[in-house]
Design a protein around this motif. Structure first.
Motif, short mmCIF file in Angstrom:
data_model
loop_
_atom_site.label_atom_id
_atom_site.label_comp_id
_atom_site.label_asym_id
_atom_site.label_seq_id
_atom_site.Cartn_x
_atom_site.Cartn_y
_atom_site.Cartn_z
N TYR A 236 0.84 -1.20 0.00
CA TYR A 236 0.00 0.00 0.00
C TYR A 236 0.87 1.25 0.00
O TYR A 236 0.63 2.21 -0.73
N SER A 237 1.91 1.26 0.82
CA SER A 237 2.92 2.31 0.82
C SER A 237 4.23 1.65 0.38
O SER A 237 4.78 0.80 1.09
N VAL A 238 4.70 2.04 -0.78
CA VAL A 238 5.86 1.37 -1.37
C VAL A 238 7.09 1.54 -0.49
O VAL A 238 7.83 0.58 -0.23
N TYR A 239 7.31 2.76 0.01
CA TYR A 239 8.51 3.02 0.81
C TYR A 239 8.45 2.23 2.13
O TYR A 239 9.45 1.62 2.55
N THR A 240 7.31 2.21 2.78
CA THR A 240 7.18 1.49 4.06
C THR A 240 7.38 -0.01 3.85
O THR A 240 8.08 -0.68 4.62
N SER A 241 6.75 -0.57 2.81
CA SER A 241 6.88 -2.00 2.56
C SER A 241 8.31 -2.36 2.17
O SER A 241 8.83 -3.42 2.58
N ALA A 242 8.98 -1.49 1.38
CA ALA A 242 10.35 -1.77 0.98
C ALA A 242 11.29 -1.76 2.18
O ALA A 242 12.15 -2.64 2.35
N ALA A 244 10.46 -2.29 5.35
CA ALA A 244 10.13 -3.45 6.17
C ALA A 244 10.70 -4.73 5.58
O ALA A 244 11.20 -5.60 6.31
N PHE A 245 10.63 -4.87 4.25
CA PHE A 245 11.17 -6.07 3.61
C PHE A 245 12.68 -6.17 3.78
O PHE A 245 13.23 -7.25 4.09
N ILE A 246 13.40 -5.05 3.60
CA ILE A 246 14.86 -5.07 3.73
C ILE A 246 15.27 -5.37 5.16
O ILE A 246 16.17 -6.20 5.42
N VAL A 247 14.60 -4.72 6.14
CA VAL A 247 14.95 -4.95 7.54
C VAL A 247 14.68 -6.39 7.94
O VAL A 247 15.49 -7.04 8.62
N TYR A 248 13.53 -6.92 7.52
CA TYR A 248 13.19 -8.29 7.89
C TYR A 248 14.15 -9.30 7.26
O TYR A 248 14.62 -10.23 7.94
N MET A 249 14.47 -9.13 5.99
CA MET A 249 15.36 -10.09 5.33
C MET A 249 16.77 -10.03 5.92
O MET A 249 17.44 -11.07 6.07
N TYR A 250 17.22 -8.83 6.30
CA TYR A 250 18.54 -8.71 6.92
C TYR A 250 18.56 -9.43 8.27
O TYR A 250 19.51 -10.15 8.61
N ALA A 251 17.48 -9.24 9.07
CA ALA A 251 17.40 -9.91 10.37
C ALA A 251 17.29 -11.42 10.21
O ALA A 251 17.90 -12.19 10.96
N ILE A 281 0.39 10.13 19.03
CA ILE A 281 1.27 9.37 18.16
C ILE A 281 0.41 8.44 17.32
O ILE A 281 -0.42 7.69 17.86
N GLN A 282 0.59 8.49 16.02
CA GLN A 282 -0.14 7.60 15.12
C GLN A 282 0.87 6.78 14.35
O GLN A 282 1.62 7.28 13.51
N TRP A 283 0.92 5.50 14.68
CA TRP A 283 1.87 4.59 14.04
C TRP A 283 1.06 3.53 13.29
O TRP A 283 0.83 2.44 13.75
N SER A 284 0.59 3.92 12.13
CA SER A 284 -0.25 3.03 11.35
C SER A 284 0.02 3.28 9.88
O SER A 284 0.15 4.44 9.44
N ILE A 285 0.12 2.22 9.11
CA ILE A 285 0.35 2.35 7.67
C ILE A 285 -0.92 2.83 6.99
O ILE A 285 -0.89 3.74 6.16
N VAL A 286 -2.04 2.24 7.35
CA VAL A 286 -3.34 2.63 6.80
C VAL A 286 -3.98 3.60 7.77
O VAL A 286 -4.07 3.31 8.98
#
Length: 589
Positions: A236-242, A244-251, A281-286
């Motif tokens: 939904y948000s390209v930058y957020t998903s990218a 998250a994907f990089i951080v998760y794969m590195y971990a 504080i609003q920490w939500s993608i959607v």
């Protein structure tokens, strides 16, 4: 004569020697029916009168014996009455004394004191028994130890003094031990659990609505979390998903997947703490959609309460239906209801078991972590973008969607029982290929039937006409034809079907093979379709659909439909679809 007898009543013992009843403390006016005459001491004058009375008595005795015997009988009666009065007084005094004794016993609570004394005695006996058991066990343990060479015996006086000191020390130790841990030991005694019966609240529309709102608010964090995960997976948000994907794969590559999830949980709790302290504080993608909160109404009419209960009951019905479908699908998956689906799960579990036995846990965790990241961020995105690929290659989705619920299994069993295989027929003929009373869809190879027979034969339609998937079993309703006058033709009960080109109503009173009371309406002939409320007195928007055609003066109404909204959406969608095709082909003709 009577007066004379009263003077000579007692000759032996004097009256003043009897108990003076006037001095009794418990006497009253109602204790005796007769008054007791208390005679004072006699004087000289009275002695003279007695002598005169004796003289007169002697003269009367000489005169006749009958009068003397009568006087004696009357004297005995008076003596008996006096004795009776004394007995009554004694009984009353005894009764009063017993009452005072009972009151004294009640005030002193002798029975309760006795019970407490018995309890204390029993407790003291238990404590003595425990102390004796401990002493006995200590004495039994002491000789079991290996004997040592005994030193020379001291004098008897010293031995007795040391034994006394040891006894005092052991008693003091046991006393301290009991005072320190005795209360905890007594707490381990078995006590039956008290069964508390919860009071059930009466049915209330206000309470029911409030509980549904509370349930919705409780599920809101879960739904928000699920929405954010879906937004991450669908990019939904390209930058957020990218990121998250990089951080998760590195971990996951370095084996830090579990510490990463724990760190995210700690971070979320920290943010919740700041939000609770007043930080915005609003920490939500959607972005969260705030639903309008209706203020609760205090005074509701009967129709509003009824409509409120209907709305809440409908929401509860849908929620319980979804939960039941999930649980029934899981149960049927493990119970081999669909063997071809459960077989895939069975093979997958065997592969996971063998790999867990052969591969090291570090390598196994690395493989699972990398696969989960690729599946969540890439494969699911491709499947959501291409539904045909998902229906063909997404194994979990295929298993879950094809799993039947208990309701679907019940419907399947009913349809198989209702089908009747013909006794004879050719292999190539249609009668041998399809059961009696059903029609076959040429494209999908499915069979459609009604309670009266084959679908296309009941309504005199081509074989290609069959009900839509949304109404394969039809909707129970009643047809209200307001152009008819007779009651039998005015209202008909039956089932409503929607095909690709027609709206079909099968009357429940029509005989098998007869289509006179059935109704078939072409969708192209419909001029207007609306939701309709048959009775304006009832609350809500109604349970009917009105259909206007050129052949009827007044619109026909299909009322008493439980799933009115679903039927209206299906009919309206197909009606718009048919009208769109017709308007597009009209210019060519």
């Amino acid at each position: 004569m009577r007066k004379h007898l009263d003077r000579i009543r007692f000759r032996g013992q004097r009256r003043d020697e009897f108990l003076d009843l006037a001095e009794s403390p418990n006497t009253s006016d109602t204790e005796c029916t007769e008054e007791i005459v208390i005679k004072p001491r006699t004087s000289v004058k009275e002695t003279e009168e007695l002598r005169e009375a004796e003289g007169e008595q002697q003269s009367e005795a000489q005169a006749g014996p009958g009068s003397f015997s009568a006087a004696l009988q009357e004297d005995q009666r008076t003596d008996l009455n006096e004795v009776k009065g004394h007995l009554e007084i004694a009984l009353l005094e005894k009764h009063f004394l017993q009452e005072e004794l009972r009151k004294l016993k009640e005030e002193s609570n002798v029975e309760s004191l006795k019970q407490e004394l018995e309890r204390e005695r029993s407790r003291c006996n238990e404590l003595e028994q425990k102390i004796n058991d401990v002493l006995r066990s200590s004495l039994e343990d002491s000789p079991s130890q290996t004997p040592k060479p005994s030193p020379p015996l001291p004098p008897p006086s010293t031995v007795s003094s040391t034994d006394k000191q040891k006894d005092k020390l052991s008693d003091s130790f046991l006393k301290w031990l009991y005072n320190r841990f005795g209360v905890y030991i007594e707490d381990f005694r078995f006590q039956p659990e008290e069964q508390t019966v919860e009071t059930e609240e009466p049915l209330s529309a206000k309470r029911l609505t409030e509980n549904m709102r509370r349930l919705k608010r409780g599920f809101r964090p879960v739904t928000n979390f699920k929405r954010n995960l879906s937004a991450l997976s669908s990019w939904y948000s390209v930058y957020t998903s990218a990121i998250a994907f990089i951080v998760y794969m590195y971990a996951a590559w370095h084996g830090w997947a579990v510490p990463m999830f724990l760190f995210l949980a700690i971070l979320r709790l920290s943010l919740n703490y700041l939000i609770a302290r007043g930080w915005r504080i609003q920490w939500s993608i959607v972005p969260e959609v705030s639903e309008p909160v209706e203020p609760p109404k205090e005074d509701l009419t009967v129709s509003e309460k009824f409509q409120l209960v209907l709305d809440v009951a409908q929401k509860a019905q849908n929620l319980f239906g979804k939960m039941a479908n999930i649980l029934e699908k899981i149960k049927n998956l493990f119970m081999w209801v669909q063997p071809e689906l459960t077989q895939k799960l069975y093979v997958g579990l065997w592969l996971a078991f063998i790999s867990s036995c052969l591969l090291p846990y570090k390598l196994l965790g690395f493989i699972i972590g990398v696969y989960a990241g690729i599946k969540f961020f890439i494969i699911d995105f491709i499947f959501k973008s291409c539904p045909k690929l998902r229906q063909r290659y997404d194994t979990p989705y295929i298993i879950w969607t094809n799993l039947p619920t208990d309701l679907q299994l019940k419907e399947r069993s009913n349809t198989t029982l209702s089908r009747r295989v013909p006794a004879a027929g050719g292999r190539g003929s249609f009668g041998a290929a399809a059961p009696l009373g059903v029609s076959r869809d040429e494209d999908g190879g499915r069979y459609y039937s009604t309670k009266r027979g084959t679908f296309h034969e009941v309504f005199n339609l081509p074989e290609c006409e069959h009900p839509l998937t949304v109404c394969e079993n039809g909707w129970r309703c009643c047809l209200i034809n307001r152009d008819r006058k007779t009651p039998t033709d005015y209202i008909r009960n039956g089932v409503l079907y929607v095909t690709e080109n027609h709206l079909c109503f099968e009357s429940s009173s029509s005989r098998s093979g007869s289509s006179k009371r059935n109704k078939v309406i072409k969708l192209t002939d419909i001029t207007d379709i609306q939701k309709y409320k048959v009775l304006s007195v009832l609350p809500g928007s109604g349970m009917g659909i009105s259909i206007a055609t050129p052949s009827t003066q007044k619109p026909m109404v299909f009322g008493a439909m439980i799933h009115r909204d679903e039927a209206f959406d299906a009919i309206n969608t197909q009606y718009m679809k048919i009208n769109g095709i017709a308007t597009a082909t009209n210019p060519e003709t």
